[in-house]
Design a protein around this motif. Structure first.
Motif, PDB file in Angstrom:
ATOM      1  N   VAL A 254       0.859  -1.179   0.000  1.00 13.21           N
ATOM      2  CA  VAL A 254       0.000   0.000   0.000  1.00 13.21           C
ATOM      3  C   VAL A 254       0.899   1.233   0.000  1.00 13.21           C
ATOM      4  CG1 VAL A 254      -1.874   1.223   1.150  1.00 13.21           C
ATOM      5  CG2 VAL A 254      -1.745  -1.280   1.292  1.00 13.21           C
ATOM      6  N   LEU A 255       0.701   2.128  -0.983  1.00 15.94           N
ATOM      7  CA  LEU A 255       1.521   3.326  -1.141  1.00 15.94           C
ATOM      8  C   LEU A 255       0.653   4.569  -1.042  1.00 15.94           C
ATOM      9  CD1 LEU A 255       3.587   2.244  -4.286  1.00 15.94           C
ATOM     10  CD2 LEU A 255       4.284   2.018  -1.900  1.00 15.94           C
ATOM     11  N   THR A 256       1.268   5.661  -0.649  1.00 18.49           N
ATOM     12  CA  THR A 256       0.614   6.963  -0.759  1.00 18.49           C
ATOM     13  C   THR A 256       0.742   7.433  -2.207  1.00 18.49           C
ATOM     14  OG1 THR A 256       2.628   8.220  -0.282  1.00 18.49           O
ATOM     15  CG2 THR A 256       1.315   7.453   1.613  1.00 18.49           C
ATOM     16  N   PRO A 257      -0.033   8.421  -2.604  1.00 25.43           N
ATOM     17  CA  PRO A 257       0.127   8.934  -3.969  1.00 25.43           C
ATOM     18  C   PRO A 257       1.537   9.456  -4.247  1.00 25.43           C
ATOM     19  CG  PRO A 257      -1.937   9.695  -3.031  1.00 25.43           C
ATOM     20  CD  PRO A 257      -1.198   9.032  -1.915  1.00 25.43           C
ATOM     21  N   GLU A 258       2.286   9.790  -3.193  1.00 22.64           N
ATOM     22  CA  GLU A 258       3.653  10.271  -3.389  1.00 22.64           C
ATOM     23  C   GLU A 258       4.660   9.138  -3.464  1.00 22.64           C
ATOM     24  OE1 GLU A 258       1.637  11.367  -0.920  1.00 22.64           O
ATOM     25  OE2 GLU A 258       0.953  13.112  -2.070  1.00 22.64           O
ATOM     26  N   GLY A 259       4.201   7.884  -3.336  1.00 27.29           N
ATOM     27  CA  GLY A 259       5.099   6.738  -3.439  1.00 27.29           C
ATOM     28  C   GLY A 259       5.631   6.244  -2.124  1.00 27.29           C
ATOM     29  N   GLU A 260       5.169   6.779  -0.992  1.00 25.95           N
ATOM     30  CA  GLU A 260       5.655   6.347   0.305  1.00 25.95           C
ATOM     31  C   GLU A 260       4.965   5.050   0.710  1.00 25.95           C
ATOM     32  OE1 GLU A 260       5.775   7.941   4.933  1.00 25.95           O
ATOM     33  OE2 GLU A 260       5.533   9.375   3.281  1.00 25.95           O
ATOM     34  N   ILE A 261       5.722   4.128   1.304  1.00 24.72           N
ATOM     35  CA  ILE A 261       5.184   2.812   1.682  1.00 24.72           C
ATOM     36  C   ILE A 261       4.384   2.955   2.973  1.00 24.72           C
ATOM     37  CG2 ILE A 261       5.752   0.446   2.327  1.00 24.72           C
ATOM     38  CD1 ILE A 261       8.348   0.746   0.737  1.00 24.72           C
ATOM     39  N   ARG A 262       3.125   2.586   2.898  1.00 24.71           N
ATOM     40  CA  ARG A 262       2.289   2.555   4.100  1.00 24.71           C
ATOM     41  C   ARG A 262       2.344   1.183   4.762  1.00 24.71           C
ATOM     42  NH1 ARG A 262      -1.349   6.770   4.827  1.00 24.71           N
ATOM     43  NH2 ARG A 262      -1.947   7.988   2.977  1.00 24.71           N
ATOM     44  N   GLN A 263       2.201   0.116   3.930  1.00 22.35           N
ATOM     45  CA  GLN A 263       2.063  -1.229   4.497  1.00 22.35           C
ATOM     46  C   GLN A 263       2.489  -2.254   3.450  1.00 22.35           C
ATOM     47  OE1 GLN A 263      -1.977  -2.124   5.645  1.00 22.35           O
ATOM     48  NE2 GLN A 263      -1.524  -4.231   6.267  1.00 22.35           N
ATOM     49  N   THR A 264       3.071  -3.379   3.879  1.00 21.90           N
ATOM     50  CA  THR A 264       3.379  -4.530   3.022  1.00 21.90           C
ATOM     51  C   THR A 264       3.060  -5.802   3.805  1.00 21.90           C
ATOM     52  OG1 THR A 264       5.682  -4.618   3.765  1.00 21.90           O
ATOM     53  CG2 THR A 264       5.224  -3.333   1.761  1.00 21.90           C
ATOM     54  N   ASN A 265       2.940  -6.912   3.103  1.00 24.34           N
ATOM     55  CA  ASN A 265       2.726  -8.192   3.791  1.00 24.34           C
ATOM     56  C   ASN A 265       3.951  -9.087   3.626  1.00 24.34           C
ATOM     57  OD1 ASN A 265       2.524  -8.997   1.150  1.00 24.34           O
ATOM     58  ND2 ASN A 265       0.528  -9.991   1.343  1.00 24.34           N
ATOM     59  N   ALA A 266       3.862 -10.291   4.234  1.00 25.37           N
ATOM     60  CA  ALA A 266       5.026 -11.193   4.255  1.00 25.37           C
ATOM     61  C   ALA A 266       5.396 -11.668   2.857  1.00 25.37           C
ATOM     62  CB  ALA A 266       4.725 -12.391   5.165  1.00 25.37           C
ATOM     63  N   LEU A 298       3.014   2.833 -12.049  1.00 21.69           N
ATOM     64  CA  LEU A 298       2.737   3.515 -10.780  1.00 21.69           C
ATOM     65  C   LEU A 298       2.246   4.937 -11.034  1.00 21.69           C
ATOM     66  CD1 LEU A 298       5.745   2.347  -8.558  1.00 21.69           C
ATOM     67  CD2 LEU A 298       3.314   1.987  -8.075  1.00 21.69           C
ATOM     68  N   ALA A 299       2.878   5.619 -11.984  1.00 18.28           N
ATOM     69  CA  ALA A 299       2.444   6.983 -12.308  1.00 18.28           C
ATOM     70  C   ALA A 299       1.014   6.982 -12.849  1.00 18.28           C
ATOM     71  CB  ALA A 299       3.413   7.607 -13.320  1.00 18.28           C
ATOM     72  N   ASP A 300       0.649   5.976 -13.665  1.00 16.14           N
ATOM     73  CA  ASP A 300      -0.731   5.865 -14.168  1.00 16.14           C
ATOM     74  C   ASP A 300      -1.717   5.629 -13.036  1.00 16.14           C
ATOM     75  OD1 ASP A 300      -0.057   6.342 -16.736  1.00 16.14           O
ATOM     76  OD2 ASP A 300      -0.118   4.243 -17.390  1.00 16.14           O
ATOM     77  N   ALA A 301      -1.330   4.805 -12.053  1.00 19.08           N
ATOM     78  CA  ALA A 301      -2.224   4.522 -10.924  1.00 19.08           C
ATOM     79  C   ALA A 301      -2.447   5.774 -10.088  1.00 19.08           C
ATOM     80  CB  ALA A 301      -1.652   3.391 -10.068  1.00 19.08           C
ATOM     81  N   ASP A 346     -11.485   8.462  -3.122  1.00 15.38           N
ATOM     82  CA  ASP A 346     -12.603   8.842  -2.268  1.00 15.38           C
ATOM     83  C   ASP A 346     -13.818   9.171  -3.129  1.00 15.38           C
ATOM     84  OD1 ASP A 346     -12.086  11.282  -3.412  1.00 15.38           O
ATOM     85  OD2 ASP A 346     -11.118  12.144  -1.638  1.00 15.38           O
ATOM     86  N   THR A 347     -14.862   9.688  -2.476  1.00 10.72           N
ATOM     87  CA  THR A 347     -16.102   9.956  -3.209  1.00 10.72           C
ATOM     88  C   THR A 347     -15.940  11.066  -4.232  1.00 10.72           C
ATOM     89  OG1 THR A 347     -16.786  11.426  -1.412  1.00 10.72           O
ATOM     90  CG2 THR A 347     -17.553   9.133  -1.328  1.00 10.72           C
ATOM     91  N   GLN A 348     -14.934  11.928  -4.074  1.00 10.93           N
ATOM     92  CA  GLN A 348     -14.691  12.993  -5.041  1.00 10.93           C
ATOM     93  C   GLN A 348     -13.737  12.568  -6.161  1.00 10.93           C
ATOM     94  OE1 GLN A 348     -14.577  13.728  -1.604  1.00 10.93           O
ATOM     95  NE2 GLN A 348     -16.696  14.473  -1.822  1.00 10.93           N
ATOM     96  N   GLY A 349     -13.311  11.294  -6.114  1.00 13.19           N
ATOM     97  CA  GLY A 349     -12.427  10.802  -7.156  1.00 13.19           C
ATOM     98  C   GLY A 349     -10.968  11.080  -6.895  1.00 13.19           C
ATOM     99  N   GLU A 350     -10.621  11.601  -5.715  1.00 13.77           N
ATOM    100  CA  GLU A 350      -9.221  11.861  -5.391  1.00 13.77           C
ATOM    101  C   GLU A 350      -8.538  10.570  -4.940  1.00 13.77           C
ATOM    102  OE1 GLU A 350      -7.570  14.669  -5.740  1.00 13.77           O
ATOM    103  OE2 GLU A 350      -9.356  15.711  -6.533  1.00 13.77           O
TER     104      GLU A 350
END
Length: 958
Positions: A254-266, A298-301, A346-350
């Motif tokens: 799981v990444l932030t839009p800036e590419g920072e790692i929030r979470q990974t699994n094993a 990633l840039a497209d996502a 989100d609901t606004q498409g962001e």
């Protein structure tokens, strides 16, 4: 103190309205959507009920009180129905029957409440009494007579409460949930307040009813229950989702839009390593080798687009880098992944987060490579080439020193013969080896076997492993779709096997494909055997004959060669089959097949065409046609002599015999159909010549067969086209008086002209057309005889010729009697002529039928007497009235022939009191000699030729 009760009711209405709106909104996101909506509806109803109760206490007239009370009852009835539905939904209790009953009670309540002038509660309200409450508030209470329907409503209410309490208690015993106890407490308070309200309405308690306040308590309790359960479900859902992500075999990041790692699994850490998986890292600023290939997706996502990944090759981190002590097995650079990248908006498409999912697909990718290699091998043109390509691909894929496919020799158990063998990348000659004490034996016994190293030490008696200098061995059995063992596939190396799982996976795929191919080939061979061989005798069948004969004829035409074909038809097989049954008949056919195998040339194709028909085909060869015909005749005579010898089966001895027709091709036609047709013509001539002989095809036979076919085709339509006619030849006595006439059949063919009876009658008898033609003769002759009688011409007795095939029909006597009745003809005016040879086909049956006809009054004449057996033994038993001397004996009188035979016939007839008539009398000298011999009845051209119907009618008129 004043104004407490009524304001409290309005406050309770407000709380109920708030609870209704709150639960209605909450239902949109809750898993217990149905319960929230039911409770919201109950709260909405309670809003109006509380307001209605306040209005009853403030009423200033009986009419105002009645209106408010009626409205309350209208709303309370559906409230309790919804209350029962809520309890059932909350406890997951089936209550369809109860709900149906409550809906019926709801309808009854509304109807009664509408029809009663003072609502369902009162039969009559006399007045309103003002009650002063302890705190000084005044409320209006009705004084009147309670309606019996009020008791009905009370029972319905307590039925609902009883259901609710019992259901909740059972639910608590099963699940032991604290929320159920809270709900039970709320309902208990509500039941107490409702009971107080019932007693107050009934006048037992002189105080206002407080049921709406009890409902407020239940609202609070139920809200606590629903909110608590919703919270528990939310926490459980979050826990499950967290476990799903952590334990998933698919790598998730799981990444932030800036590419920072929030979470990974094993799973992600196993693919990328722990350094690339720590939260806080940035895949856009510090990408690992895999992330570098995914910067564009990633840039497209981040822009809100879904992208798929791969498959991509990657190098997994070393085990020390994973942080788990585990890493994907396999050499570096040989692993593959695929996955997807998608945004969470989100609901606004962001875009709030970016999810990256990756899966290791190395095994599937390698299997696809193996399948692709196998598919290339499927382009082989033959069984041998297919297996050779298969072992070559296996050897190339794993750089194996040896790869083989082997099958156990069915004639030598314990011995394997390879069907394909690859050594050091080349196909070499197949070999045979003993199974005992080899790894191949273990494969055939227990299934797939893996010996990644030291295979020689495990099987020290296997000389082939020593010769191959083998270090490792992998083998798998070849099975068909039913699990039947067909053989085995194996791979032998001079080095240990490193990636055992990969090797066994692909070896298993190849084993399955090879097993399927072997099964297909076995099936094809079986189908080919069924298509080209006779199941009973094992000889080739008609299809194989046509294929081989077509090929032989084409070869003979191109190479100016000559070959031969012999058709064989057993002479007396039908008698054996009919008398002793098909089982014995099949045994005889098997014995005939063995004799053909023993006496036909080795190069010949021996065929069973069907039934009791066989064929022998000699392949084309050099040399003159005359030499081939001489050899073909010698072979045919040898086969005939072999088939004429008795066949001994058990204690029975059978004499079969045969007729043979021979042709030389390509002279007899340039197609298999022509050769068979000409051989069949020769066979037919052999049968006509008396059976038990050999006939060769000559072109004259073709002309004769064509003429016969033309006669047969014409006969099939002769009756319908009116081409048949009857002529009548008079029969006279010594004084030349007309004593009878014989009806003679004539046929005028549109192309052949007048066809002699000697030509078309045998054809009609052989083809079965004689029945239709014979019926026409009988009907036509009897109809004319009837017409002559009706015209007063007094015709003499009419003689009709009867075919033995007509007489053999079981219903002939009945049918002939029916014809006599139909045409109104006296049986005593009819003579039926039969031949000696025809009667002897089934003498007892003929005697019975002729006797029946004679009983009817029909006269029986034995035609052509003296040309057959002329046995007094059967003549004594035959019901005959007349003997006809054959014209061949009469013609012999002119040449000074022996008169003794005619004299004997006349004496026999005189002694047996039979009439005698001589046929074919053409000269006066013949008549005089016949008279001298005692014959006084004549028929022949001396007296009259056969007359057409008009001419014979004219003679009758004279």
């Amino acid at each position: 103190m004043n104004g407490v009760l009524v304001p409290s009711l309005y406050l309770a209405a407000g709380l109920a309205a708030y609870a209704s709106l709150s639960h209605l909104l909450h239902s949109r996101q809750s898993a217990r959507r149905t319960e929230h909506r039911l409770f919201a509806t109950m709260c909405a109803l309670m809003v109006v009920v509380a307001i209605g109760s306040a209005q009853t206490y403030q009423a200033d007239s009986v009419a105002a009180y009645t209106r408010a009370l009626t409205l309350n009852i209208y709303l309370l009835a559906p409230f309790y129905v919804l209350f029962a539905a809520f309890v059932a939904a909350h406890t997951r209790t089936p209550a369809r029957g109860l709900m149906t009953g409550l809906l019926v009670l709801l309808g009854i309540t509304w109807v009664v409440n509408t029809l009663q002038p003072y609502s369902m509660q009162y039969r009559h309200i006399e007045e309103l009494r003002i009650l002063e409450l302890p705190w000084g508030e005044n409320v209006a209470l009705a004084v009147g007579t309670i309606s019996p329907w009020f008791g009905f409503g009370v029972l319905a209410v307590f039925l609902v409460f009883g259901f609710a309490l019992v259901t909740l208690i059972r639910h608590y015993r099963r699940h032991r949930q604290a929320t159920t106890l809270l709900l039970l407490g709320g309902i208990g308070v509500f039941v107490l307040f409702t009971t107080q309200g019932v007693l107050a309405r009934a006048g037992v308690l002189e105080m206002p009813q407080l049921a709406p306040f009890g409902y407020v308590v239940m609202v609070v309790m139920m809200s606590l229950v629903l909110n608590r359960e919703t919270g528990e479900r939310l926490r459980d859902s979050e826990s499950r989702f967290r476990a799903l992500v952590e334990q998933s075999p698919i790598g998730i990041q799981v990444l932030t839009p800036e590419g920072e790692i929030r979470q990974t699994n094993a799973a992600w850490e196993r693919m990328h390593g722990s350094d690339a998986s720590r939260p806080g890292g940035n895949v856009l600023e510090r990408p690992d080798p895999i992330d570098q290939k995914l910067l564009e997706p990633l840039a497209d996502a981040v822009r809100g687009h879904y992208r798929e990944i791969g498959p991509l090759a990657y190098t997994p981190p070393a085990p020390a880098d994973t942080g788990t002590g585990e890493g994907p097995a396999g050499p570096p650079g040989e692993r593959w992944l695929r996955g997807c990248i998608y945004p969470l908006q989100d609901t606004q498409g962001e875009v709030q987060d970016v999810i990256v999912m990756q899966e290791d697909v190395t095994a599937a990718h390698r299997s696809e490579d193996a399948l692709r290699l196998i598919a290339e091998g499927l382009q082989a043109r033959s069984r041998e080439e297919f297996f050779q390509q298969l072992v070559l691909k296996l050897s190339n894929l794993f750089d194996a020193d040896y790869a083989l496919i082997g099958m156990e020799d069915p004639e030598h158990p314990g011995v394997v013969e390879t069907v394909a063998l690859c050594a050091r990348g080349r196909i070499v000659d197949n070999l045979r080896y003993d199974l005992a004490e080899t790894p191949c034996e273990r494969v055939l016994e227990i299934g797939t076997c893996i010996y990644p190293c030291d295979v020689q030490q495990r099987f020290p008696e296997d000389a082939m492993l020593v010769e191959m200098d083998a270090e490792s061995y992998l083998g798998a059995p070849l099975l068909d779709s039913q699990g039947t063992l067909l053989g085995h596939i194996a791979m032998v190396n001079r080095h240990p096997v490193e990636d055992v799982d990969k090797a066994m996976e692909i070896l298993g795929i190849m084993a399955d494909r090879a097993g399927a191919e072997l099964e297909r080939l076995h099936t094809e061979e079986h189908i080919h055997a069924l298509a080209y061989h006779d199941a009973l005798t094992g000889l080739a069948n008609r299809t194989r004959l046509h294929d081989d004969l077509t090929r032989h004829i084409e070869k003979a035409v191109v190479g100016d060669l000559h070959g031969g074909l012999i058709l064989i038809d057993l002479d007396h097989f039908k008698t054996i089959n009919d008398a002793l049954g098909h089982a014995v008949g099949d045994t005889v056919l098997g014995a005939v097949a063995e004799r053909l195998r023993a006496h036909a040339p080795e190069s010949a194709l021996i065929v069973r065409l069907g039934g009791d028909e066989f064929a022998v085909v000699l392949p084309p060869r050099d040399g003159a046609r005359e030499a081939l015909e001489s050899d073909l005749h010698a072979i045919a005579e040898r086969i005939l002599e072999a088939l004429q010898r008795p066949i001994v089966i058990g204690e029975r001895t059978f004499g079969v015999g045969a007729s043979l027709g021979c042709v030389c091709y390509p002279d007899a036609g340039e197609s298999s159909a022509d050769a068979l047709r000409h051989a069949d013509i020769a066979l037919y001539q052999a049968k006509r010549a008396g059976r038990g002989g050999v006939q060769f095809y000559r072109h004259a036979l073709q002309d004769e067969a064509h003429a016969r076919l033309q006669i047969e085709d014409g006969l099939r339509q002769a009756v319908e086209r009116g081409q048949l006619d009857l002529h009548y030849q008079p029969q006279l006595d010594a004084a030349e008086r007309l004593i009878g006439a014989e009806a003679l059949l004539r046929w005028r063919h549109p192309e052949l002209g007048a066809v002699a009876p000697d030509l078309f009658i045998p054809v009609a008898e052989e083809t079965g057309l004689i029945h239709g033609i014979g019926n026409w003769v009988l009907d036509h002759a009897l109809e004319r005889l009837s017409q002559w009688q009706q015209a007063g011409l007094r015709p003499p007795r009419l003689a009709l010729n009867l075919s033995p095939w007509q007489l053999s029909r079981p219903d002939f006597v009945d049918q002939f009697q029916a014809r006599l009745r139909h045409h109104g003809v006296d049986a005593r005016t009819v003579t039926l002529e039969v031949t000696e040879s025809g009667l002897l086909r089934d003498l007892p049956d003929a005697i019975a039928k002729l006797g029946a006809l004679q009983t009817l009054g029909v006269r029986i004449a034995l035609d052509d007497f003296g040309t057959g057996y002329s046995s007094l033994a059967y003549l004594r038993d035959l019901p005959v009235d007349e003997l006809k001397i054959d014209k061949s004996f009469v013609q012999g009188l002119l040449a000074g022939g022996d008169r003794t035979l005619i004299e004997n016939i006349v004496d026999i007839a005189r002694n047996m009191e039979l009439d005698v008539i001589a046929e074919g009398v053409e000269h006066a000298e013949q008549r005089d000699q016949l008279l001298a011999l005692g014959c006084t009845r004549f028929q022949g051209f001396l007296f009259s030729e056969p007359l057409a119907e008009e001419a014979f009618t004219a003679r009758l008129r004279q």
